[in-house]
Write a protein that holds these residues in place. Structure first.
Motif, PDB file in Angstrom:
ATOM      1  N   MET A 228       0.797  -1.218   0.000  1.00 25.00           N
ATOM      2  CA  MET A 228       0.000   0.000   0.000  1.00 25.00           C
ATOM      3  C   MET A 228       0.830   1.269   0.000  1.00 25.00           C
ATOM      4  O   MET A 228       0.607   2.181  -0.794  1.00 25.00           O
ATOM      5  N   TYR A 229       1.807   1.353   0.902  1.00 26.46           N
ATOM      6  CA  TYR A 229       2.533   2.610   1.053  1.00 26.46           C
ATOM      7  C   TYR A 229       3.358   2.932  -0.187  1.00 26.46           C
ATOM      8  O   TYR A 229       3.537   4.094  -0.550  1.00 26.46           O
ATOM      9  N   VAL A 230       3.835   1.895  -0.854  1.00 28.91           N
ATOM     10  CA  VAL A 230       4.626   2.100  -2.070  1.00 28.91           C
ATOM     11  C   VAL A 230       3.741   2.670  -3.179  1.00 28.91           C
ATOM     12  O   VAL A 230       4.066   3.679  -3.812  1.00 28.91           O
ATOM     13  N   LYS A 231       2.621   2.014  -3.434  1.00 36.64           N
ATOM     14  CA  LYS A 231       1.738   2.501  -4.507  1.00 36.64           C
ATOM     15  C   LYS A 231       1.159   3.866  -4.147  1.00 36.64           C
ATOM     16  O   LYS A 231       0.965   4.723  -5.025  1.00 36.64           O
ATOM     17  N   ALA A 232       0.900   4.105  -2.853  1.00 38.39           N
ATOM     18  CA  ALA A 232       0.346   5.384  -2.431  1.00 38.39           C
ATOM     19  C   ALA A 232       1.340   6.521  -2.633  1.00 38.39           C
ATOM     20  O   ALA A 232       0.949   7.669  -2.870  1.00 38.39           O
ATOM     21  N   THR A 233       2.619   6.222  -2.554  1.00 40.81           N
ATOM     22  CA  THR A 233       3.623   7.256  -2.799  1.00 40.81           C
ATOM     23  C   THR A 233       3.626   7.665  -4.265  1.00 40.81           C
ATOM     24  O   THR A 233       3.822   8.844  -4.593  1.00 40.81           O
ATOM     25  N   ALA A 234       3.374   6.719  -5.165  1.00 38.35           N
ATOM     26  CA  ALA A 234       3.229   7.062  -6.582  1.00 38.35           C
ATOM     27  C   ALA A 234       2.007   7.953  -6.785  1.00 38.35           C
ATOM     28  O   ALA A 234       2.026   8.894  -7.587  1.00 38.35           O
ATOM     29  N   THR A 235       0.938   7.662  -6.032  1.00 40.14           N
ATOM     30  CA  THR A 235      -0.264   8.498  -6.095  1.00 40.14           C
ATOM     31  C   THR A 235       0.021   9.899  -5.571  1.00 40.14           C
ATOM     32  O   THR A 235      -0.439  10.896  -6.126  1.00 40.14           O
ATOM     33  N   ALA A 236       0.813   9.973  -4.515  1.00 38.83           N
ATOM     34  CA  ALA A 236       1.141  11.265  -3.913  1.00 38.83           C
ATOM     35  C   ALA A 236       2.116  12.066  -4.756  1.00 38.83           C
ATOM     36  O   ALA A 236       2.121  13.299  -4.698  1.00 38.83           O
ATOM     37  N   TYR A 237       2.927  11.384  -5.555  1.00 39.07           N
ATOM     38  CA  TYR A 237       3.960  12.082  -6.343  1.00 39.07           C
ATOM     39  C   TYR A 237       3.491  12.398  -7.768  1.00 39.07           C
ATOM     40  O   TYR A 237       3.676  13.514  -8.258  1.00 39.07           O
ATOM     41  N   TYR A 238       2.866  11.424  -8.418  1.00 39.26           N
ATOM     42  CA  TYR A 238       2.464  11.613  -9.810  1.00 39.26           C
ATOM     43  C   TYR A 238       0.978  11.930  -9.983  1.00 39.26           C
ATOM     44  O   TYR A 238       0.549  12.339 -11.065  1.00 39.26           O
ATOM     45  N   GLY A 239       0.173  11.685  -8.958  1.00 40.91           N
ATOM     46  CA  GLY A 239      -1.260  11.896  -9.100  1.00 40.91           C
ATOM     47  C   GLY A 239      -1.970  10.747  -9.784  1.00 40.91           C
ATOM     48  O   GLY A 239      -3.107  10.881 -10.239  1.00 40.91           O
ATOM     49  N   TYR A 240      -1.300   9.574  -9.874  1.00 39.50           N
ATOM     50  CA  TYR A 240      -1.922   8.389 -10.462  1.00 39.50           C
ATOM     51  C   TYR A 240      -2.736   7.677  -9.378  1.00 39.50           C
ATOM     52  O   TYR A 240      -2.217   7.397  -8.298  1.00 39.50           O
ATOM     53  N   ASP A 241      -3.963   7.334  -9.695  1.00 43.36           N
ATOM     54  CA  ASP A 241      -4.820   6.677  -8.709  1.00 43.36           C
ATOM     55  C   ASP A 241      -4.549   5.170  -8.701  1.00 43.36           C
ATOM     56  O   ASP A 241      -4.325   4.565  -9.760  1.00 43.36           O
ATOM     57  N   GLU A 242      -4.575   4.573  -7.529  1.00 43.33           N
ATOM     58  CA  GLU A 242      -4.415   3.123  -7.443  1.00 43.33           C
ATOM     59  C   GLU A 242      -5.622   2.453  -8.080  1.00 43.33           C
ATOM     60  O   GLU A 242      -6.767   2.845  -7.856  1.00 43.33           O
ATOM     61  N   LEU A 243      -5.385   1.446  -8.893  1.00 42.47           N
ATOM     62  CA  LEU A 243      -6.473   0.739  -9.568  1.00 42.47           C
ATOM     63  C   LEU A 243      -6.027  -0.676  -9.888  1.00 42.47           C
ATOM     64  O   LEU A 243      -5.051  -0.871 -10.628  1.00 42.47           O
ATOM     65  N   ALA A 244      -6.734  -1.647  -9.295  1.00 45.56           N
ATOM     66  CA  ALA A 244      -6.456  -3.066  -9.566  1.00 45.56           C
ATOM     67  C   ALA A 244      -4.969  -3.367  -9.351  1.00 45.56           C
ATOM     68  O   ALA A 244      -4.446  -3.122  -8.271  1.00 45.56           O
ATOM     69  N   LEU A 245      -4.281  -3.830 -10.393  1.00 44.86           N
ATOM     70  CA  LEU A 245      -2.876  -4.234 -10.251  1.00 44.86           C
ATOM     71  C   LEU A 245      -1.958  -3.175 -10.856  1.00 44.86           C
ATOM     72  O   LEU A 245      -1.096  -3.452 -11.682  1.00 44.86           O
ATOM     73  N   GLY A 246      -2.175  -1.927 -10.445  1.00 41.97           N
ATOM     74  CA  GLY A 246      -1.337  -0.869 -10.958  1.00 41.97           C
ATOM     75  C   GLY A 246      -1.838   0.504 -10.589  1.00 41.97           C
ATOM     76  O   GLY A 246      -2.553   0.677  -9.588  1.00 41.97           O
ATOM     77  N   LEU A 247      -1.498   1.488 -11.414  1.00 44.13           N
ATOM     78  CA  LEU A 247      -1.830   2.885 -11.153  1.00 44.13           C
ATOM     79  C   LEU A 247      -2.389   3.508 -12.428  1.00 44.13           C
ATOM     80  O   LEU A 247      -1.888   3.267 -13.536  1.00 44.13           O
ATOM     81  N   TYR A 248      -3.410   4.331 -12.270  1.00 42.94           N
ATOM     82  CA  TYR A 248      -4.170   4.864 -13.394  1.00 42.94           C
ATOM     83  C   TYR A 248      -4.037   6.382 -13.462  1.00 42.94           C
ATOM     84  O   TYR A 248      -4.242   7.086 -12.470  1.00 42.94           O
ATOM     85  N   ASP A 249      -3.668   6.878 -14.631  1.00 43.57           N
ATOM     86  CA  ASP A 249      -3.524   8.307 -14.865  1.00 43.57           C
ATOM     87  C   ASP A 249      -4.818   8.830 -15.487  1.00 43.57           C
ATOM     88  O   ASP A 249      -5.077   8.615 -16.677  1.00 43.57           O
ATOM     89  N   SER A 250      -5.619   9.531 -14.706  1.00 45.62           N
ATOM     90  CA  SER A 250      -6.920   9.998 -15.201  1.00 45.62           C
ATOM     91  C   SER A 250      -6.779  11.090 -16.255  1.00 45.62           C
ATOM     92  O   SER A 250      -7.705  11.332 -17.039  1.00 45.62           O
ATOM     93  N   GLN A 251      -5.633  11.750 -16.307  1.00 46.82           N
ATOM     94  CA  GLN A 251      -5.447  12.821 -17.285  1.00 46.82           C
ATOM     95  C   GLN A 251      -5.236  12.277 -18.701  1.00 46.82           C
ATOM     96  O   GLN A 251      -5.594  12.925 -19.679  1.00 46.82           O
ATOM     97  N   THR A 252      -4.644  11.094 -18.796  1.00 45.33           N
ATOM     98  CA  THR A 252      -4.375  10.501 -20.114  1.00 45.33           C
ATOM     99  C   THR A 252      -5.129   9.197 -20.348  1.00 45.33           C
ATOM    100  O   THR A 252      -5.254   8.750 -21.487  1.00 45.33           O
ATOM    101  N   GLY A 253      -5.598   8.581 -19.263  1.00 42.85           N
ATOM    102  CA  GLY A 253      -6.234   7.272 -19.368  1.00 42.85           C
ATOM    103  C   GLY A 253      -5.240   6.130 -19.383  1.00 42.85           C
ATOM    104  O   GLY A 253      -5.622   4.959 -19.489  1.00 42.85           O
ATOM    105  N   LYS A 254      -3.956   6.435 -19.272  1.00 40.22           N
ATOM    106  CA  LYS A 254      -2.925   5.387 -19.312  1.00 40.22           C
ATOM    107  C   LYS A 254      -2.898   4.602 -18.011  1.00 40.22           C
ATOM    108  O   LYS A 254      -2.995   5.157 -16.928  1.00 40.22           O
TER     109      LYS A 254
END
Length: 569
Positions: A228-254
């Motif tokens: 959790m803390y690892v993926k949450a740091t990506a959310t805190a740094y890049y703004g990518y939301d946690e989703l399933a088995l990865g991270l989702y960029d709502s600005q691009t859909g990637k």
């Protein structure tokens, strides 16, 4: 599941009978106090087991005539309760995609429209949460392939409007007093942050009790598909939301899968390994509980937290701030943390009622009370008129006792007719109804969140907080974050799809491998060892069926993007 309540005609007859019996009892000199009903609350989010105590128990007893017995989730709890067919009176789900669909398919939940249950005992929910109720109907229809569109509940964090976003909680809290002592160095990226944390540890090597201080203390309790803390740091740094088995960029859909080469998850995994190699990660992180971690934060043993609740909220007691110590936001310049858009449809942590409840009316009354402005405020801040109230202009404020409770929940005695500390009485169901940042209709334009109350922003509570205000130009966490880069994750009706049994088995093997190996990678003593562990993790995950899980996750991201795009049409 359909379960008839007492008919209104029968209830009327019962009331007449009880009045006669009551009159006879009164004439004979005997009176009988109303019985207090105990409701079993099975909450998959609870960290507490047993009967609710303290002021919270008194409020529920006085206003609703109930006690609540809280049953948390643990290995086998859901399966055992499902087999018996009795989930409890109130049932709170950790999400709407794992166990909840099984309960719907097996008729284990009470239909809120049956015999006017919602109308008669949940009027505030019915009047104010129509979008959330509609979302639940559509979800149940999907789960049952169109066979059942009953209402079985609603999700958490409901808002009255979708025009704003919630308060920030990825706030990058650090020990501001130490940052000040170092001369307020410029921090642009994670490399700068790592250097800052090393320098802070040098000038503050011991906590309040003389134990070693670490930059960060992690915990595994909330790990899901990844650490959790690892993926949450990506959310805190890049703004990518946690989703399933990865991270989702709502600005691009990637969608960035967990094992993407040079992807955000592995980047943050390496960040924590770097901190570990520098002696900055609490060595107990892999095995300790959340509660144990919070104790260390409260004791001054942690210098940094990406979350406000394991930073400023836990650390900033009167004792610490009075001594010139403070944890407050200091975001790296390049970070764009996520903040979640308000959503009238609510989230995925569902409030529901068990089909075998003997007291569905009381269960609904409890949920409805927590959906009233007063109930939401009391769930968050304690009893009205005791710890908080409204001033003559309708703005909420804390009483002197309330201020002490907010500053030190664990140790502040409630006094009066209430037993124990403030913390002893906090409602332990651990779910929300209204979003904390929703407008409180009983106030003068304020939200439920204390951070925005006029009374909380009038002046700094300490000299060190004033220093933070002077240096940042902000008056609170929200104004600080609003003035800097961030990403808004739009609120939609998205709910994760259910997985078939084969995929569930594959998913559990893959995610179990990723979590286990990720923790090993954090604790790697050298870069070479880290790379070897990550390579092994990728190989093992592929063997278990990683590509299948990745494809499912990418489909979920595509569905979410479609719902977000529809908001702008």
């Amino acid at each position: 599941m359909k379960k008839k309540l007492f008919s209104k005609k029968f209830l009327s007859m019962l009331l007449v009978s009880s009045m006669v019996v009551g009159s006879v009892a009164t004439m004979s000199g005997c009176t009988k106090k109303d019985d207090i009903i105990t409701l079993d609350v099975y909450s998959q989010l609870a960290n507490f087991s047993g009967e609710q105590g303290g002021w919270g128990a008194d409020v529920l007893k006085e206003k609703l005539g109930i006690k609540i017995n809280i049953i948390p989730d643990s290995d086998g709890t859901f399966e055992t309760r499902m087999e018996s067919g009795d989930l409890g009176d109130v049932v709170v789900w950790a999400n709407d995609s794992t166990n909840y669909p099984l309960a719907v398919q097996n008729g284990l939940l009470f239909d809120w429209e049956d015999d006017d249950l919602l109308t008669d005992f949940g009027p505030d929910i019915k009047e104010n949460m129509q979008d959330a109720l509609t979302k639940n109907k559509e979800l149940n229809k999907t789960i049952t392939d169109g066979k059942d569109d009953s209402i079985y509940g609603f999700g958490h964090n409901v808002a009255l409007s979708s025009q704003d976003h919630e308060a920030f909680f990825y706030t990058w809290d650090i020990r501001w007093d130490l940052y000040k002592e170092l001369g307020y160095p410029v921090v642009n990226d994670l490399n700068d942050y790592e250097k800052l944390l090393k320098d802070m540890q040098k000038i503050c090597p011991k906590d309040d009790s003389g134990n070693k201080v670490y930059a960060v203390s992690l915990w595994p309790d909330w790990d899901d598909a990844m650490v959790m803390y690892v993926k949450a740091t990506a959310t805190a740094y890049y703004g990518y939301d946690e989703l399933a088995l990865g991270l989702y960029d709502s600005q691009t859909g990637k969608f960035h899968d967990a094992l993407e080469e040079n992807g955000p998850y592995l980047e943050m995994l390496k960040f924590y390994n770097n901190l570990y190699q520098d002696g900055l990660v609490d060595p107990d992180s892999m095995t300790q509980t959340y509660d144990k971690m919070i104790e260390k934060v409260q004791n001054g043993g942690v210098l940094f937290s990406i979350f406000n609740y394991s930073g400023q909220i836990a650390y900033n007691t009167e004792e610490h701030t009075g001594a010139g110590k403070l944890m407050y936001p200091m975001k790296p310049e390049n970070a764009t943390p996520i903040v979640y858009g308000m959503n009238t449809q609510g989230g995925d942590r569902i409030w529901s009622i068990g089909a075998k409840s003997e007291y569905p009316e009381k269960a609904m009354e409890l949920i409805n009370f927590l959906c009233t402005p007063e109930g939401r405020m009391e769930m968050e801040y304690g009893p009205k008129g005791v710890t908080w109230d409204y001033d003559d202009d309708g703005h909420p404020y804390f009483t002197e006792l309330g201020k002490k409770c907010q500053a030190d929940k664990q140790n502040t005695k409630m006094g009066g007719d209430y037993k124990g500390t403030y913390h002893d009485g906090e409602i332990q169901i651990n779910n929300t109804t209204w979003s904390l940042d929703a407008k409180n209709p009983e106030s003068n334009g304020d939200t439920y969140n204390k951070i925005n109350w006029p009374s909380e922003n009038a002046e700094a509570s300490s000299e060190i907080e004033q220093d933070w205000r002077d240096k940042t130009g902000a008056t609170n966490t929200n104004t600080y974050m609003e003035a800097r880069k961030y990403v808004v994750q739009p609120g939609t009706s998205f709910s994760k799809s259910s997985q078939d049994d084969t995929l569930k088995t594959t998913w559990n093997q893959v995610t179990g491998c990723i979590k286990t190996e990720s923790w090993k990678a954090i604790y790697a003593k050298t870069d070479k060892e880290f790379d070897k562990i990550v390579a092994g993790m990728k190989k093992s995950a592929e063997k278990y069926g990683y590509e299948e899980c990745k494809k499912w996750s990418e489909n979920e991201a595509a569905r979410k993007k479609g719902l977000e795009d529809a908001l702008t049409k």
